[in-house]
Design a protein around this motif. Sequence first.
Motif, short mmCIF file in Angstrom:
data_model
loop_
_atom_site.label_atom_id
_atom_site.label_comp_id
_atom_site.label_asym_id
_atom_site.label_seq_id
_atom_site.Cartn_x
_atom_site.Cartn_y
_atom_site.Cartn_z
N ILE A 182 16.06 -5.28 -1.70
CA ILE A 182 16.93 -4.08 -2.27
C ILE A 182 16.13 -2.79 -2.09
CG2 ILE A 182 18.13 -5.46 -4.12
CD1 ILE A 182 16.29 -4.57 -6.22
N TYR A 183 14.91 -3.23 -1.73
CA TYR A 183 13.82 -1.99 -1.67
C TYR A 183 12.62 -2.12 -0.65
CZ TYR A 183 10.31 1.64 -2.49
OH TYR A 183 9.42 2.60 -2.67
N ALA A 184 12.60 -1.21 0.27
CA ALA A 184 11.27 -1.15 1.19
C ALA A 184 10.43 -0.11 1.26
CB ALA A 184 11.74 -1.57 2.68
N LYS B 64 -4.11 -13.03 -14.66
CA LYS B 64 -4.58 -12.70 -13.44
C LYS B 64 -3.81 -11.36 -13.09
CE LYS B 64 -7.56 -15.70 -12.17
NZ LYS B 64 -8.90 -15.49 -11.85
N LYS B 65 -4.43 -10.26 -12.34
CA LYS B 65 -3.90 -8.99 -12.05
C LYS B 65 -3.53 -9.13 -10.44
CE LYS B 65 -6.15 -6.90 -15.98
NZ LYS B 65 -7.09 -5.81 -16.41
N VAL B 66 -2.47 -8.16 -10.21
CA VAL B 66 -2.35 -7.82 -8.84
C VAL B 66 -2.02 -6.24 -8.92
CG1 VAL B 66 -0.73 -7.97 -6.66
CG2 VAL B 66 -1.58 -10.05 -7.84
N ILE B 67 -2.59 -5.67 -8.14
CA ILE B 67 -2.52 -4.04 -8.18
C ILE B 67 -1.89 -3.90 -6.58
CG2 ILE B 67 -3.41 -1.92 -7.94
CD1 ILE B 67 -5.41 -2.76 -9.97
N LEU B 68 -0.77 -2.98 -6.60
CA LEU B 68 -0.11 -2.47 -5.62
C LEU B 68 -0.30 -1.03 -5.44
CD1 LEU B 68 3.32 -4.60 -5.91
CD2 LEU B 68 1.41 -5.10 -4.51
N ILE C 81 1.22 -0.53 1.96
CA ILE C 81 0.98 -0.91 0.56
C ILE C 81 -0.24 -2.06 0.56
CG2 ILE C 81 1.88 -1.72 -1.65
CD1 ILE C 81 2.75 1.17 -0.76
N THR C 82 -1.21 -1.65 -0.28
CA THR C 82 -2.32 -2.53 -0.25
C THR C 82 -2.21 -3.43 -1.51
OG1 THR C 82 -3.80 -1.03 0.70
CG2 THR C 82 -4.75 -2.91 -0.65
N LEU D 94 -4.62 -7.67 1.13
CA LEU D 94 -3.55 -7.33 2.41
C LEU D 94 -3.06 -6.03 2.24
CD1 LEU D 94 -2.13 -8.64 5.03
CD2 LEU D 94 -0.43 -9.37 3.42
N THR D 95 -2.82 -5.39 3.52
CA THR D 95 -2.21 -4.13 3.35
C THR D 95 -1.00 -4.29 4.53
OG1 THR D 95 -4.17 -2.79 2.81
CG2 THR D 95 -2.27 -1.50 4.12
N GLY D 96 0.32 -3.74 4.17
CA GLY D 96 1.09 -4.16 5.03
C GLY D 96 2.48 -3.52 4.47
N ALA D 97 3.81 -3.88 5.14
CA ALA D 97 4.90 -3.56 4.63
C ALA D 97 5.51 -4.17 3.25
CB ALA D 97 6.08 -3.88 5.58
N LEU D 98 5.97 -3.49 2.47
CA LEU D 98 6.25 -4.17 1.04
C LEU D 98 7.87 -4.02 1.04
CD1 LEU D 98 5.11 -3.44 -2.59
CD2 LEU D 98 7.49 -2.93 -1.99
N ALA D 99 8.28 -5.28 0.53
CA ALA D 99 9.73 -5.50 0.11
C ALA D 99 9.98 -6.01 -1.30
CB ALA D 99 10.19 -6.16 1.24
#
Length: 220
Positions: free
Chosen positions: A97-99, A197-201, A104-105, A152-157
Amino acid sequence: MKNNNIGCFGWGIIIFIILLVVSYWQVTLPLAIIGAICWYFYEKSPKTQEKKKKQAAAKQVAEEERQKQIKIWETEDLSQYATKLTDVKLKKTEYAIYAASEPITWSESRTRTKRINYGGLTSNVHIMKGLNYRAGSIRTVSQKEEYMQDVLTGALALTNRRIIVVNGDKAKSYPFTRLLRIEPYRDGTELISDSGKKVILSGFKDATRFNIYLDRVTSD
């Protein structure tokens, strides 16, 4: 984060300027007074005041438009954006629904252990000529610290089931079943799992739309 440490060279310049001002105060003081008077009249001039009013009005209009857009994001039907991804195979009932328009890292929390040798109260005990030993205790103390590691840095969806970041043949996925809490920021998002655990975008120019959509799909 920017490094605000000006270093020895920077402090040297500052000290030099201060000494210069003190040494030639007869010149610098009148110049400073004249500069302050000129700045005061410039700030109070009708032209400057009108410019400030226009800037404030433009800022207010922009904020009002932003709030209107936020209301739309909070209430619109997200299924209108439903689409499949070419780089990732989605599940049968899954759709994006969103890109993000920018790379984004994806960063993950990691833990490392530091070992510190600690000696308690000790004293030297003489055994024989040229030989002594330390009477006391020594033990190893372990300290754990958490840090964030860029993965990883790349395209986020954003799909109706998970968050995906893809770069070539590498990909990271965060299913909503792991998600305990979301910490939204203007330029990113912090995801906290049920295990802590944490994940930061990070890397968004403005993450508001993403954060609103994420909150909606994880609240349904």
